[in-house]
Scaffold this active site. Structure first.
Site, mmCIF file in Angstrom:
data_model
loop_
_atom_site.group_PDB
_atom_site.id
_atom_site.type_symbol
_atom_site.label_atom_id
_atom_site.label_comp_id
_atom_site.label_asym_id
_atom_site.label_seq_id
_atom_site.Cartn_x
_atom_site.Cartn_y
_atom_site.Cartn_z
ATOM 1 N N ASN A 9 0.844 -1.193 0.000
ATOM 2 C CA ASN A 9 0.000 0.000 0.000
ATOM 3 C C ASN A 9 0.884 1.249 0.000
ATOM 4 O O ASN A 9 1.491 1.609 1.007
ATOM 5 C CB ASN A 9 -0.904 -0.060 1.250
ATOM 6 N N ASP A 66 0.083 -3.649 10.151
ATOM 7 C CA ASP A 66 -1.241 -4.204 9.894
ATOM 8 C C ASP A 66 -2.232 -3.306 10.608
ATOM 9 O O ASP A 66 -2.080 -3.021 11.798
ATOM 10 C CB ASP A 66 -1.375 -5.653 10.385
ATOM 11 N N SER A 67 -3.204 -2.824 9.861
ATOM 12 C CA SER A 67 -4.078 -1.810 10.446
ATOM 13 C C SER A 67 -5.514 -2.009 10.022
ATOM 14 O O SER A 67 -5.809 -2.791 9.104
ATOM 15 C CB SER A 67 -3.574 -0.419 10.052
ATOM 16 N N TYR A 147 -10.809 4.396 4.788
ATOM 17 C CA TYR A 147 -12.011 4.858 5.490
ATOM 18 C C TYR A 147 -11.881 6.304 5.984
ATOM 19 O O TYR A 147 -12.740 6.779 6.727
ATOM 20 C CB TYR A 147 -12.299 3.934 6.681
ATOM 21 N N LYS A 168 -2.906 14.743 9.684
ATOM 22 C CA LYS A 168 -3.158 13.308 9.881
ATOM 23 C C LYS A 168 -1.920 12.634 10.471
ATOM 24 O O LYS A 168 -2.025 11.806 11.379
ATOM 25 C CB LYS A 168 -3.548 12.621 8.556
ATOM 26 N N ARG A 174 -1.078 5.236 12.811
ATOM 27 C CA ARG A 174 0.228 4.903 12.197
ATOM 28 C C ARG A 174 1.318 5.785 12.804
ATOM 29 O O ARG A 174 2.431 5.325 13.062
ATOM 30 C CB ARG A 174 0.100 5.121 10.679
HETATM 31 P P1 IMP Z 1 -3.964 -3.936 5.658
HETATM 32 O O1 IMP Z 1 -3.196 -3.473 4.462
HETATM 33 O O2 IMP Z 1 -4.277 -5.394 5.652
HETATM 34 O O3 IMP Z 1 -3.301 -3.498 6.939
HETATM 35 O O4 IMP Z 1 -5.379 -3.255 5.539
HETATM 36 C C1 IMP Z 1 -5.657 -2.100 6.173
HETATM 37 C C2 IMP Z 1 -6.998 -1.561 5.696
HETATM 38 O O5 IMP Z 1 -7.521 -0.813 6.775
HETATM 39 C C3 IMP Z 1 -6.812 -0.615 4.529
HETATM 40 O O6 IMP Z 1 -7.024 -1.232 3.305
HETATM 41 C C4 IMP Z 1 -7.849 0.442 4.824
HETATM 42 O O7 IMP Z 1 -9.093 0.029 4.330
HETATM 43 C C5 IMP Z 1 -7.920 0.458 6.346
HETATM 44 N N1 IMP Z 1 -6.991 1.461 6.904
HETATM 45 C C6 IMP Z 1 -5.811 1.234 7.546
HETATM 46 N N2 IMP Z 1 -5.223 2.398 7.868
HETATM 47 C C7 IMP Z 1 -6.035 3.355 7.397
HETATM 48 C C8 IMP Z 1 -5.936 4.780 7.408
HETATM 49 O O8 IMP Z 1 -4.971 5.405 7.875
HETATM 50 N N3 IMP Z 1 -6.971 5.422 6.855
HETATM 51 C C9 IMP Z 1 -8.060 4.795 6.328
HETATM 52 N N4 IMP Z 1 -8.179 3.484 6.257
HETATM 53 C C10 IMP Z 1 -7.163 2.757 6.804
#
Ligand code: IMP
Length: 189
Positions: A9, A66-67, A147, A168, A174
């Site tokens: 990402n 992971d978020s 989101y 942000k 993060r």
């Molecule tokens: P990951 O890449 O499996 O960690 O997926 C994280 C998902 O959570 C992302 O695709 C977003 O949909 C959401 N997400 C994580 N961090 C953010 C952020 O900072 N803003 C908005 N959505 C987030």
């Protein structure tokens, strides 16, 4: 020092670089096809899975993020499944707004778990960052990703997508996690 940032990402990479500023660390994406199977049962487990896959590809220091977004009235959903909640990002937001349409409690938090591996592939640090807020009824703002347009940040009258990137990167989940990682790295002998 160079650290591989275990993500596909680019938004996350941009944020990490910007939060880090002139911290002396060069962050780069993993080389090759980075597509780990995120089958852990927590942010912590998925973060380790991502970090280990990046290490397998690069054999150097790796940091994984992971978020996700956890909504209280939905028992923490979409949570771990934030990226897979629906097909497109528009559909994910629509689904979440629909699920919340009959709920009074719209409180939520963004969570970010970061895991750092050393150049032997060992986990040397793990931390969680959180950012609290609530889900608005209609999307607002054009910045950020995911989101951000529906997440009203606690203490601000703006969604995450209405904050400037600098704003942000001061308050996000993060930013909280990465600052802990940078503090840990500075404390290393
Ligand atoms: P990951 O890449 O499996 O960690 O997926 C994280 C998902 O959570 C992302 O695709 C977003 O949909 C959401 N997400 C994580 N961090 C953010 C952020 O900072 N803003 C908005 N959505 C987030």
């Amino acid at each position: 020092m160079k650290i591989i940032f275990a993500t596909a990402n680019e938004h996350k990479l941009d944020e990490v670089k910007s939060i880090c500023g002139n911290c002396g660390i060069e962050f780069a994406l993993p080389e090759g096809d980075f597509n780990p199977v995120e089958n852990g049962s927590s942010f912590e487990e998925n973060s380790v899975i991502k970090a280990k896959e990046a290490y397998r590809l690069s054999k150097t220091y790796c940091l994984a993020d992971d978020s996700g977004l956890c909504v209280n009235a939905l028992n923490g959903a979409p949570g771990l499944y934030s990226a897979r909640y629906a097909g497109t990002q528009d559909a994910k937001i629509e689904k979440l707004l629909h699920e919340l349409s009959d709920k009074n409690d719209r409180s939520a938090k963004f969570v970010c778990c970061m895991t750092l591996l050393n150049d032997c592939g060992d986990v040397i640090f793990q931390t969680i960052g959180e950012c609290f807020g609530s889900i608005v009824e209609e999307r607002k703002g054009l910045n950020g990703f995911g989101y951000d347009p529906i997440f009203l940040v606690e203490g601000y009258s703006k969604t995450m997508a209405e904050l400037s990137p600098d704003e942000k990167n001061k308050v996000s989940h993060r930013a909280v996690a990465l600052k802990n990682v940078l503090k840990f790295l500075q404390s290393m002998p």
